[in-house]
Design an enzyme around this catalytic site. Structure first.
Site, PDB file in Angstrom:
ATOM      1  N   ASP A  14      37.213  63.613  23.183  1.00  0.00           N
ATOM      2  CA  ASP A  14      36.751  65.099  22.805  1.00  0.00           C
ATOM      3  C   ASP A  14      35.611  65.297  23.087  1.00  0.00           C
ATOM      4  O   ASP A  14      34.632  65.997  22.119  1.00  0.00           O
ATOM      5  CB  ASP A  14      37.161  64.860  20.994  1.00  0.00           C
ATOM      6  CG  ASP A  14      38.330  64.496  20.699  1.00  0.00           C
ATOM      7  OD1 ASP A  14      39.348  64.951  21.256  1.00  0.00           O
ATOM      8  OD2 ASP A  14      38.501  63.588  19.709  1.00  0.00           O
ATOM      9  N   GLN A  64      40.987  61.263  27.232  1.00  0.00           N
ATOM     10  CA  GLN A  64      40.510  60.239  26.195  1.00  0.00           C
ATOM     11  C   GLN A  64      39.002  60.058  26.638  1.00  0.00           C
ATOM     12  O   GLN A  64      38.416  60.793  27.156  1.00  0.00           O
ATOM     13  CB  GLN A  64      41.254  59.349  26.046  1.00  0.00           C
ATOM     14  CG  GLN A  64      42.621  59.565  25.061  1.00  0.00           C
ATOM     15  CD  GLN A  64      43.607  59.889  26.129  1.00  0.00           C
ATOM     16  OE1 GLN A  64      43.940  59.506  27.128  1.00  0.00           O
ATOM     17  NE2 GLN A  64      44.155  60.956  25.596  1.00  0.00           N
ATOM     18  N   GLY A 120      43.899  66.852  24.197  1.00  0.00           N
ATOM     19  CA  GLY A 120      43.969  68.443  23.889  1.00  0.00           C
ATOM     20  C   GLY A 120      42.622  69.104  24.435  1.00  0.00           C
ATOM     21  O   GLY A 120      41.615  68.709  23.929  1.00  0.00           O
ATOM     22  N   HIS A 121      42.583  69.689  25.406  1.00  0.00           N
ATOM     23  CA  HIS A 121      41.581  70.071  26.122  1.00  0.00           C
ATOM     24  C   HIS A 121      41.246  71.679  25.695  1.00  0.00           C
ATOM     25  O   HIS A 121      42.138  72.615  26.315  1.00  0.00           O
ATOM     26  CB  HIS A 121      41.567  69.891  27.680  1.00  0.00           C
ATOM     27  CG  HIS A 121      41.577  68.604  28.007  1.00  0.00           C
ATOM     28  ND1 HIS A 121      41.593  68.192  29.288  1.00  0.00           N
ATOM     29  CD2 HIS A 121      41.048  67.399  27.358  1.00  0.00           C
ATOM     30  CE1 HIS A 121      41.682  66.760  29.255  1.00  0.00           C
ATOM     31  NE2 HIS A 121      41.209  66.623  28.005  1.00  0.00           N
ATOM     32  N   LYS A 140      35.587  67.918  27.912  1.00  0.00           N
ATOM     33  CA  LYS A 140      36.109  67.627  29.481  1.00  0.00           C
ATOM     34  C   LYS A 140      36.759  68.921  29.820  1.00  0.00           C
ATOM     35  O   LYS A 140      36.768  69.185  30.999  1.00  0.00           O
ATOM     36  CB  LYS A 140      36.912  66.355  29.640  1.00  0.00           C
ATOM     37  CG  LYS A 140      36.303  65.113  29.288  1.00  0.00           C
ATOM     38  CD  LYS A 140      37.161  63.889  29.544  1.00  0.00           C
ATOM     39  CE  LYS A 140      38.237  63.777  28.557  1.00  0.00           C
ATOM     40  NZ  LYS A 140      37.736  63.564  27.222  1.00  0.00           N
TER      41      LYS A 140
HETATM   42  P1  IMP Z   1      47.380  57.142  21.109  1.00  0.00           P
HETATM   43  O1  IMP Z   1      46.692  57.458  22.426  1.00  0.00           O
HETATM   44  O2  IMP Z   1      48.254  58.392  20.526  1.00  0.00           O
HETATM   45  O3  IMP Z   1      48.125  55.787  21.204  1.00  0.00           O
HETATM   46  O4  IMP Z   1      46.236  56.912  20.076  1.00  0.00           O
HETATM   47  C1  IMP Z   1      45.346  55.835  20.009  1.00  0.00           C
HETATM   48  C2  IMP Z   1      43.832  56.142  19.722  1.00  0.00           C
HETATM   49  O5  IMP Z   1      43.355  56.989  20.722  1.00  0.00           O
HETATM   50  C3  IMP Z   1      43.760  57.021  18.378  1.00  0.00           C
HETATM   51  O6  IMP Z   1      42.722  56.599  17.835  1.00  0.00           O
HETATM   52  C4  IMP Z   1      43.799  58.357  18.673  1.00  0.00           C
HETATM   53  O7  IMP Z   1      42.968  59.019  17.684  1.00  0.00           O
HETATM   54  C5  IMP Z   1      42.914  58.230  19.993  1.00  0.00           C
HETATM   55  N1  IMP Z   1      43.192  59.187  20.707  1.00  0.00           N
HETATM   56  C6  IMP Z   1      44.050  59.537  21.846  1.00  0.00           C
HETATM   57  N2  IMP Z   1      43.948  60.695  22.416  1.00  0.00           N
HETATM   58  C7  IMP Z   1      42.658  61.176  22.086  1.00  0.00           C
HETATM   59  C8  IMP Z   1      41.905  62.178  22.570  1.00  0.00           C
HETATM   60  O8  IMP Z   1      42.341  62.983  23.503  1.00  0.00           O
HETATM   61  N3  IMP Z   1      40.794  62.360  21.751  1.00  0.00           N
HETATM   62  C9  IMP Z   1      40.259  61.564  20.886  1.00  0.00           C
HETATM   63  N4  IMP Z   1      40.992  60.392  20.601  1.00  0.00           N
HETATM   64  C10 IMP Z   1      42.300  60.222  21.023  1.00  0.00           C
END
Ligand code: IMP
Length: 431
Positions: free
Chosen positions: A13, A225, A40-41, A16
């Site tokens: 977040d 991420q 989510g961009h 990017k």
């Molecule tokens: P998952 O990727 O859905 O398995 O989530 C694992 C961890 O990564 C959790 O703490 C999510 O909140 C975090 N996470 C996954 N994708 C994002 C992102 O795009 N931005 C911020 N945190 C993320």
């Protein structure tokens, strides 16, 4: 020709989407190399907000080649919704500009069910995932039972692999989690419809990327991420299921490391995190609340409130090292306007030691970590209209200079608002 990787230097977040959208003006090829619709961009173009979860942000520029690489896990329903929405809004006209790797893995309904069921069962031990089935899809990839895009468009293989998977997944869902099982025919029918629509985009994307690169075009490799959600180097187990550091841009797109010319690390002017896990500089006071409100810190995918804190340069320095970052893009500097003083974490004090560029891998050590802060004078004059470094207030300029010095790499870009124009560009990563 230059190929540049853009990755997050924090917990995701960082903004990017906006940076990739800006750099995409110069690039011909934009590749997503890991993750799925957990990302989510958010992009604001001409005052209009677009949120992309799977398609690279470069799609908003006409004529760019956009690739969903082999390192991704793709929910076909979400991808088709995204394609339809972009088409409805006349933001995506030419189908021949979008390519999906035949090796990318497919997120199936049972992945989403298992993701949610596990989080519910683990209670206080949960990860706080986005609930999109990301972890279970990558588990199947590693277990070599996953369905790839190439399988999805081969009716016989798809039916066979689906049956094989459901035998095991339905046992887990019904007997272990006490949930309903999933119907093979229903999934087969639904996913076969998706397959027909996605078939024209599915190909060996590694070859497409190589062709573009060989023709001397700039390439942009877009991470999702952030570094500290990396499966190896993040705050494990509170991480995502893929490698988010720059090295994975090569594995996740099918190109060699000798083709890469630079790495841009995106770093928010403060720190945020969603989900569970340690956060050394987290703020629980009115400053944290103010950052959360002013920065509109809600997850673009789940809408969850993001946890907010001071800029943590120990984390950023570790990111510079892990990804070989050659330049930083600092985002949301405007959100700090009106906060005085501003703090930057420059070390972790832990058990009589001070770490300045190392984030411990043993989570139990985080219980005793005390952040070491430097205090900088804040500014109150707005900076949103700054378009060159000289337009910034002297205090905000000093903040950037300090950040550069601590990171040991230059700042390439400063974002002072959500729009494309709300940006100070200091140097191009392609030059
Ligand atoms: P998952 O990727 O859905 O398995 O989530 C694992 C961890 O990564 C959790 O703490 C999510 O909140 C975090 N996470 C996954 N994708 C994002 C992102 O795009 N931005 C911020 N945190 C993320």
């Amino acid at each position: 020709m230059a190929n540049v990787i853009v990755i997050g230097a924090q917990w995701g977040d960082e903004g990017k989407g906006k940076v990739v959208d800006l750099y995409a003006r110069e690039a011909e090829l934009i590749v997503r190399f890991q993750g799925g619709n957990n990302a989510g961009h958010t992009l604001v173009v001409g005052g209009k907000k677009t949120i992309l979860h799977l398609i690279p942000s470069g799609i908003l520029h006409k004529g760019k080649t956009c690739v969903l690489g082999n390192g991704m896990v793709i929910n076909p329903r979400v991808l088709l919704e995204e394609i339809d929405k972009l088409k409805e809004e006349h933001l995506f006209a030419d189908d021949t500009n979008l390519f999906i790797s035949e090796r990318a893995h497919v997120i199936m309904p049972y992945h989403i069910e298992i993701d949610g069921a596990r989080e519910n069962k683990w209670g206080c031990m949960k990860i706080g995932t986005t609930g999109r089935g990301i972890g279970p899809a990558y588990e199947d990839k590693a277990s070599r039972v996953g369905l790839r895009m190439a399988d999805l468009i081969n009716e016989t293989v798809f039916r066979e692999k689906l049956r094989h998977n459901l035998e095991e997944k339905n046992f887990l869902l019904t007997r272990f989690f006490g949930m309903n099982g999933i119907s093979e025919d229903a999934v087969f029918d639904e996913y076969s419809r998706y397959a027909e629509r996605l078939r024209p985009y599915i190909t060996d994307t590694s070859k497409i990327i190589e062709e573009k690169i060989c023709h001397g075009r700039h390439g942009l490799f877009e991470g999702a991420q952030g570094t500290h959600l990396d499966i190896d180097y993040g705050t494990y187990p509170f991480v995502t299921a893929s490698a988010t550091i720059a090295g994975n841009a090569c594995t996740g797109s099918g190109i060699g490391p000798t083709k890469i010319d630079g790495v841009v690390g995106i770093c928010k002017a403060y720190t945020t995190r969603v989900g569970q896990g340690p956060f050394v500089t987290e703020l629980f006071d009115e400053v944290g609340e103010r950052i959360q409100k002013t920065g509109q810190e809600f997850g673009a995918t789940t809408g969850r409130k993001r946890r907010c804190g001071w800029l943590d340069m120990v984390m950023v320095k570790q990111s510079v090292r892990l990804s070989g970052i050659t330049g930083l893009a600092v985002t949301k500097l405007d959100v700090l306007t009106g906060i005085n003083p501003i703090r930057i974490c420059v070390g972790y004090r832990c058990g009589g030691e001070t770490f300045r560029d190392y984030v411990p891998s043993d989570l139990s050590r985080f219980k005793d970590i005390e952040p070491v802060y430097e205090e900088l004078e804040g500014w109150s004059d707005p900076i949103e209209s700054a378009r060159s470094i000289g337009d910034l207030t002297s205090q905000s300029r000093r903040y950037i200079e300090r950040l550069e010095l601590l990171a040991g790499v230059p700042v390439n870009l400063i974002s002072v608002g959500p729009g494309r124009d709300d940006t100070i560009i200091l140097r191009s990563p392609f030059s």
